[in-house]
Design a protein around this motif. Structure first.
Motif, PDB file in Angstrom:
ATOM      1  N   GLY A  70      -5.915  17.694  25.849  1.00 49.16           N
ATOM      2  CA  GLY A  70      -6.938  18.316  26.494  1.00 49.16           C
ATOM      3  C   GLY A  70      -5.905  19.335  28.106  1.00 49.16           C
ATOM      4  N   TYR A  71      -5.753  18.019  28.528  1.00 54.04           N
ATOM      5  CA  TYR A  71      -5.207  17.950  29.378  1.00 54.04           C
ATOM      6  C   TYR A  71      -3.880  18.625  30.075  1.00 54.04           C
ATOM      7  N   THR A  72      -3.088  18.071  28.646  1.00 51.73           N
ATOM      8  CA  THR A  72      -1.795  18.870  28.430  1.00 51.73           C
ATOM      9  C   THR A  72      -1.479  20.134  28.434  1.00 51.73           C
ATOM     10  N   VAL A  73      -2.211  20.960  27.424  1.00 53.94           N
ATOM     11  CA  VAL A  73      -2.694  22.391  27.469  1.00 53.94           C
ATOM     12  C   VAL A  73      -2.861  22.665  28.704  1.00 53.94           C
ATOM     13  N   PHE A  74      -4.234  22.753  29.187  1.00 55.37           N
ATOM     14  CA  PHE A  74      -4.562  22.401  31.527  1.00 55.37           C
ATOM     15  C   PHE A  74      -3.483  23.093  32.013  1.00 55.37           C
ATOM     16  N   MET A  75      -2.283  21.006  32.052  1.00 52.11           N
ATOM     17  CA  MET A  75      -1.279  21.760  33.420  1.00 52.11           C
ATOM     18  C   MET A  75      -0.047  22.436  32.553  1.00 52.11           C
ATOM     19  N   PRO A 115      -7.363  24.614  27.119  1.00 45.95           N
ATOM     20  CA  PRO A 115      -7.679  23.129  27.591  1.00 45.95           C
ATOM     21  C   PRO A 115      -8.741  22.340  26.454  1.00 45.95           C
ATOM     22  N   PHE A 116     -10.227  22.997  26.560  1.00 46.92           N
ATOM     23  CA  PHE A 116     -11.374  22.052  25.499  1.00 46.92           C
ATOM     24  C   PHE A 116     -10.925  22.428  23.870  1.00 46.92           C
ATOM     25  N   TRP A 117     -10.393  23.668  23.717  1.00 51.50           N
ATOM     26  CA  TRP A 117     -10.115  22.997  22.321  1.00 51.50           C
ATOM     27  C   TRP A 117      -8.524  22.529  21.895  1.00 51.50           C
ATOM     28  N   GLY A 118      -8.027  21.893  22.841  1.00 52.14           N
ATOM     29  CA  GLY A 118      -7.315  21.276  22.324  1.00 52.14           C
ATOM     30  C   GLY A 118      -7.800  19.448  22.540  1.00 52.14           C
ATOM     31  N   PHE A 119      -8.260  19.641  23.161  1.00 47.66           N
ATOM     32  CA  PHE A 119      -9.675  17.866  23.659  1.00 47.66           C
ATOM     33  C   PHE A 119     -10.299  18.310  21.802  1.00 47.66           C
ATOM     34  N   PHE A 120     -11.302  19.265  21.454  1.00 45.33           N
ATOM     35  CA  PHE A 120     -11.775  19.286  20.029  1.00 45.33           C
ATOM     36  C   PHE A 120     -11.227  19.435  19.105  1.00 45.33           C
ATOM     37  N   LYS A 121     -10.102  20.055  19.331  1.00 45.00           N
ATOM     38  CA  LYS A 121      -9.402  19.617  17.429  1.00 45.00           C
ATOM     39  C   LYS A 121      -9.198  18.493  17.252  1.00 45.00           C
ATOM     40  N   HIS A 122      -8.269  17.844  18.607  1.00 48.08           N
ATOM     41  CA  HIS A 122      -7.940  16.232  17.760  1.00 48.08           C
ATOM     42  C   HIS A 122      -8.911  15.474  17.723  1.00 48.08           C
ATOM     43  N   TYR A 123     -10.089  15.550  18.955  1.00 46.66           N
ATOM     44  CA  TYR A 123     -10.694  14.783  19.270  1.00 46.66           C
ATOM     45  C   TYR A 123     -12.608  15.111  17.447  1.00 46.66           C
ATOM     46  N   ILE A 124     -12.868  15.992  17.229  1.00 45.04           N
ATOM     47  CA  ILE A 124     -13.722  15.820  16.540  1.00 45.04           C
ATOM     48  C   ILE A 124     -12.690  16.481  15.213  1.00 45.04           C
ATOM     49  N   ILE A 125     -12.039  17.830  15.335  1.00 46.63           N
ATOM     50  CA  ILE A 125     -11.729  18.458  13.620  1.00 46.63           C
ATOM     51  C   ILE A 125     -11.185  17.254  13.066  1.00 46.63           C
ATOM     52  N   GLN A 126      -9.585  16.707  13.801  1.00 50.37           N
ATOM     53  CA  GLN A 126      -8.626  15.598  13.061  1.00 50.37           C
ATOM     54  C   GLN A 126      -9.279  14.689  13.539  1.00 50.37           C
ATOM     55  N   SER A 127     -10.437  14.106  13.292  1.00 52.82           N
ATOM     56  CA  SER A 127     -11.346  12.989  13.322  1.00 52.82           C
ATOM     57  C   SER A 127     -11.003  11.623  14.192  1.00 52.82           C
ATOM     58  N   GLY A 128     -10.764  12.159  15.774  1.00 50.50           N
ATOM     59  CA  GLY A 128     -10.184  11.389  16.793  1.00 50.50           C
ATOM     60  C   GLY A 128     -10.971  10.288  17.278  1.00 50.50           C
ATOM     61  N   PHE A 129     -11.892  10.883  16.470  1.00 50.11           N
ATOM     62  CA  PHE A 129     -12.985   9.254  17.552  1.00 50.11           C
ATOM     63  C   PHE A 129     -13.220   8.321  15.953  1.00 50.11           C
ATOM     64  N   ARG A 130     -12.267   8.454  15.493  1.00 52.06           N
ATOM     65  CA  ARG A 130     -12.610   7.587  14.439  1.00 52.06           C
ATOM     66  C   ARG A 130     -11.154   6.333  14.584  1.00 52.06           C
ATOM     67  N   ASN A 142       2.579  14.665  31.449  1.00 52.96           N
ATOM     68  CA  ASN A 142       3.554  15.836  31.981  1.00 52.96           C
ATOM     69  C   ASN A 142       4.577  16.861  32.782  1.00 52.96           C
ATOM     70  N   ARG A 143       5.071  15.809  32.201  1.00 55.37           N
ATOM     71  CA  ARG A 143       6.719  16.384  31.793  1.00 55.37           C
ATOM     72  C   ARG A 143       6.535  17.572  30.370  1.00 55.37           C
ATOM     73  N   TYR A 144       6.604  17.018  29.551  1.00 60.48           N
ATOM     74  CA  TYR A 144       6.294  17.949  28.118  1.00 60.48           C
ATOM     75  C   TYR A 144       5.048  19.582  28.968  1.00 60.48           C
ATOM     76  N   ALA A 145       4.562  19.489  29.403  1.00 62.70           N
ATOM     77  CA  ALA A 145       3.847  20.006  30.234  1.00 62.70           C
ATOM     78  C   ALA A 145       4.474  21.260  30.819  1.00 62.70           C
ATOM     79  N   ALA A 146       5.794  20.796  32.010  1.00 63.30           N
ATOM     80  CA  ALA A 146       6.304  21.687  32.472  1.00 63.30           C
ATOM     81  C   ALA A 146       7.131  22.108  31.571  1.00 63.30           C
ATOM     82  N   TRP A 147       7.550  21.477  30.599  1.00 64.64           N
ATOM     83  CA  TRP A 147       8.825  21.935  29.496  1.00 64.64           C
ATOM     84  C   TRP A 147       8.072  23.549  29.060  1.00 64.64           C
TER      85      TRP A 147
END
Length: 261
Positions: A243-248, A215-230, A189-194
């Protein structure tokens, strides 16, 4: 101009440790940099036992109100008494293998106009080692020449800028980031403000693209493309909060612009 040293000599090094209310971490990080010729603790007026613990390891403790990371570090760096710096955040530790490599490197650190060194990090989150989720190749420039390096004037994700070359060390920091979910949420949240300030000049009119697609892309990139599910549940949490940070970021940018009207 950096003068190359013979292998029988070693450049002295100052360890810089920025901190604020890190009584749970500060002892480990200071012990890990005990090999340094000088330890500088840069405190943002901690209210816990951080300073009390730090005094067991060094008398070189300076304090300044915290603005943002790059500002704090750029203020501290020129105050080091040695030309070479190893900067270690309070949630990081220098491993024994990295310590040996740093000391070996300091026998001739400026060869071929090298002014800094990338150091990779072994990241841990919620007590688990994170191997994917966009953190796999995480690296930072933390061993560098005091007079030829400084941080970019950015409020988030500022990196070292230099007129020389940057090389790589082979060994890694131990990075125990975000020991609790609340700490991660608060920091993002602090990062989002900065970031709202950093993005103000380079972002045009805000549209649904900024509030939905990015924000959706932020989630998709980390969780799917960069294999966060692993990475299991921690990987899902990282993807969601990214993704939430991008939205905020864009919500706070919208608020920033509205308040200026």
């Amino acid at each position: 101009m950096i003068i190359e040293k013979k292998a029988s000599h070693r450049e002295k090094v100052t360890a810089i440790v920025p901190c604020y209310n890190e009584e749970h971490n500060i002892r480990k990080v200071l012990e890990s940099v005990s090999f340094a010729d000088e330890i500088m603790v840069v405190d943002s007026f901690s209210t816990d036992k951080t300073i009390e613990i730090a005094k067991e390891y060094t008398d070189f403790i300076i304090q300044r109100e915290y603005e943002y990371s790059a500002s704090q570090k750029n203020w501290a760096i020129p105050q080091a008494n040695h030309e070479w710096i190893i900067l270690v955040d309070a949630d990081e530790c220098v491993t024994p293998e990295l310590k040996d490599e740093i000391l070996k490197t300091l026998e001739n650190p400026g060869v071929d106009n090298i002014t800094g060194y990338w150091i990779k990090r072994m990241n841990h989150f919620m007590g688990e080692r994170i191997n994917y989720s966009g953190w796999r190749n995480d690296k930072v420039i933390r061993l560098f020449h005091r007079d030829r390096c400084s941080y970019q004037d950015k409020q988030v994700h500022a990196e070292i800028k230099t007129d020389g070359k940057i090389a790589f060390l082979k060994n890694k920091f131990y990075h125990n980031t975000y020991t609790t979910l609340d700490a991660y949420y608060t920091k993002m949240n602090r990062y989002a403000a900065w970031q709202a300030n950093d993005y103000d000049k380079k972002t045009g009119k805000l549209t649904p693209y900024h509030f939905v697609i990015k924000p959706f892309w932020g989630f998709f990139k980390h969780y799917i493309i960069q294999s966060g599910f692993r990475d299991g549940l921690p990987g899902l949490v990282i993807g969601y909060i990214q993704g939430y940070t991008v939205f905020m970021r864009y919500v706070k940018l919208w608020l920033l612009r509205r308040d200026r009207k």
